[in-house]
Every structure is written in C-alpha cells, then in structure tokens.
Motif scaffolding. Sequence first.
Motif, mmCIF file in Angstrom:
data_model
loop_
_atom_site.group_PDB
_atom_site.id
_atom_site.type_symbol
_atom_site.label_atom_id
_atom_site.label_comp_id
_atom_site.label_asym_id
_atom_site.label_seq_id
_atom_site.Cartn_x
_atom_site.Cartn_y
_atom_site.Cartn_z
ATOM 1 N N ARG A 264 0.851 -1.185 0.000
ATOM 2 C CA ARG A 264 0.000 0.000 0.000
ATOM 3 C C ARG A 264 0.891 1.241 0.000
ATOM 4 N NH1 ARG A 264 -5.412 0.602 3.242
ATOM 5 N NH2 ARG A 264 -5.992 -0.500 1.393
ATOM 6 N N PHE A 265 0.553 2.185 -0.884
ATOM 7 C CA PHE A 265 1.291 3.436 -1.011
ATOM 8 C C PHE A 265 0.325 4.607 -0.893
ATOM 9 C CE2 PHE A 265 4.026 0.467 -3.201
ATOM 10 C CZ PHE A 265 5.293 0.891 -2.868
ATOM 11 N N ILE A 266 0.888 5.754 -0.580
ATOM 12 C CA ILE A 266 0.126 7.005 -0.582
ATOM 13 C C ILE A 266 0.896 7.995 -1.443
ATOM 14 C CG2 ILE A 266 -0.827 8.901 0.772
ATOM 15 C CD1 ILE A 266 -0.800 6.995 3.184
ATOM 16 N N ALA A 267 0.221 8.571 -2.414
ATOM 17 C CA ALA A 267 0.810 9.610 -3.258
ATOM 18 C C ALA A 267 0.291 10.956 -2.763
ATOM 19 C CB ALA A 267 0.428 9.394 -4.718
ATOM 20 N N PHE A 268 1.203 11.793 -2.311
ATOM 21 C CA PHE A 268 0.854 13.144 -1.887
ATOM 22 C C PHE A 268 1.148 14.072 -3.061
ATOM 23 C CE2 PHE A 268 2.108 10.967 2.066
ATOM 24 C CZ PHE A 268 0.951 11.148 2.798
ATOM 25 N N LEU A 269 0.113 14.460 -3.770
ATOM 26 C CA LEU A 269 0.281 15.251 -4.984
ATOM 27 C C LEU A 269 0.145 16.735 -4.667
ATOM 28 C CD1 LEU A 269 -1.861 12.990 -7.314
ATOM 29 C CD2 LEU A 269 0.601 12.916 -6.946
ATOM 30 N N ARG A 270 1.177 17.472 -4.936
ATOM 31 C CA ARG A 270 1.161 18.908 -4.674
ATOM 32 C C ARG A 270 0.411 19.636 -5.788
ATOM 33 N NH1 ARG A 270 6.690 21.362 -3.840
ATOM 34 N NH2 ARG A 270 5.371 23.042 -3.126
ATOM 35 N N ALA A 271 -0.187 20.749 -5.409
ATOM 36 C CA ALA A 271 -0.830 21.671 -6.349
ATOM 37 C C ALA A 271 -2.073 21.099 -7.029
ATOM 38 C CB ALA A 271 0.166 22.168 -7.391
ATOM 39 N N ILE A 272 -2.692 20.110 -6.420
ATOM 40 C CA ILE A 272 -3.973 19.622 -6.933
ATOM 41 C C ILE A 272 -5.062 20.418 -6.216
ATOM 42 C CG2 ILE A 272 -5.559 17.648 -7.029
ATOM 43 C CD1 ILE A 272 -3.307 17.150 -8.889
ATOM 44 N N ASN A 273 -5.856 21.124 -6.978
ATOM 45 C CA ASN A 273 -6.999 21.885 -6.454
ATOM 46 C C ASN A 273 -6.605 22.895 -5.372
ATOM 47 O OD1 ASN A 273 -8.538 20.411 -8.207
ATOM 48 N ND2 ASN A 273 -9.223 18.975 -6.681
ATOM 49 N N VAL A 274 -5.568 23.669 -5.647
ATOM 50 C CA VAL A 274 -5.164 24.695 -4.687
ATOM 51 C C VAL A 274 -5.633 26.082 -5.096
ATOM 52 C CG1 VAL A 274 -3.175 23.467 -3.780
ATOM 53 C CG2 VAL A 274 -2.898 24.936 -5.767
ATOM 54 N N GLY A 275 -6.520 26.135 -6.039
ATOM 55 C CA GLY A 275 -7.043 27.420 -6.481
ATOM 56 C C GLY A 275 -6.865 27.574 -7.979
ATOM 57 N N GLY A 276 -7.346 28.670 -8.472
ATOM 58 C CA GLY A 276 -7.243 28.903 -9.907
ATOM 59 C C GLY A 276 -8.432 28.352 -10.655
ATOM 60 N N THR B 127 10.334 4.002 -9.663
ATOM 61 C CA THR B 127 9.598 3.546 -10.840
ATOM 62 C C THR B 127 8.140 3.983 -10.750
ATOM 63 O OG1 THR B 127 11.058 1.636 -11.058
ATOM 64 C CG2 THR B 127 8.924 1.500 -12.178
ATOM 65 N N LEU B 128 7.544 3.820 -9.584
ATOM 66 C CA LEU B 128 6.163 4.251 -9.380
ATOM 67 C C LEU B 128 6.025 5.750 -9.597
ATOM 68 C CD1 LEU B 128 5.133 2.257 -6.192
ATOM 69 C CD2 LEU B 128 4.237 1.960 -8.502
ATOM 70 N N GLU B 129 6.948 6.501 -9.032
ATOM 71 C CA GLU B 129 6.912 7.957 -9.153
ATOM 72 C C GLU B 129 6.941 8.391 -10.614
ATOM 73 O OE1 GLU B 129 9.799 11.679 -7.980
ATOM 74 O OE2 GLU B 129 9.833 9.902 -6.703
ATOM 75 N N SER B 130 7.837 7.822 -11.388
ATOM 76 C CA SER B 130 7.945 8.171 -12.812
ATOM 77 C C SER B 130 6.685 7.782 -13.579
ATOM 78 C CB SER B 130 9.156 7.474 -13.433
ATOM 79 O OG SER B 130 10.331 7.913 -12.838
ATOM 80 N N THR C 167 1.951 -4.272 -6.651
ATOM 81 C CA THR C 167 2.983 -5.252 -6.334
ATOM 82 C C THR C 167 4.382 -4.673 -6.531
ATOM 83 O OG1 THR C 167 2.887 -6.107 -8.592
ATOM 84 C CG2 THR C 167 1.528 -7.223 -6.930
ATOM 85 N N THR C 168 4.473 -3.540 -7.178
ATOM 86 C CA THR C 168 5.766 -2.898 -7.440
ATOM 87 C C THR C 168 6.380 -2.382 -6.145
ATOM 88 O OG1 THR C 168 4.986 -2.215 -9.623
ATOM 89 C CG2 THR C 168 6.923 -1.101 -8.778
#
Length: 70
Positions: free
Chosen positions: A3-15, A56-59, A50-51
């Motif tokens: 199990r992983f968590i992706a913390f994505l910056r700048a998603i829905n921060v305005g604009g 590799t996941l990040e890319s 499973t990776t």
Amino acid sequence: MLRFIAFLRAINVGGDRTVKMQSLREVFESLGFSRVATFIASGNVVFETTTKKTKTLESKIERALKEALG
C-alpha cells in the motif's frame, strides 16, 4: 500487495482548473493499481500495487498525470 500514498502537490489549490477526484482515481486505476482511493479533494491518493520500486512508481504516475491532466 503493498500500500502506497501519493501526496500530490498543487492539486486543487485554487485557480481555474479543478481536478475531480474520480478522474484522479481513474488515472491511477489505468496504471493497474488496485484499491485506489482519494482523500477529500486534496489530491492525496492511496493505492496498492505489487511494485516495490518507489522511483519507478513515481515516474509512472508522473507521466500518466501529465498525459491525462496536462
């Protein structure tokens, strides 16, 4: 499965541009990840795969998001 968590910056921060969490989940599911879930409209995504290679996941995620969301 890991199990992983992706913390994505700048998603829905305005604009003008809002990314629907359903669309974000679909991008992750299209990559073959399972049990994909988002946390409110923050852009944080929990998923399983499973990776083990995080670089590799990040890319892979970065390419898919760029293609799908610009």
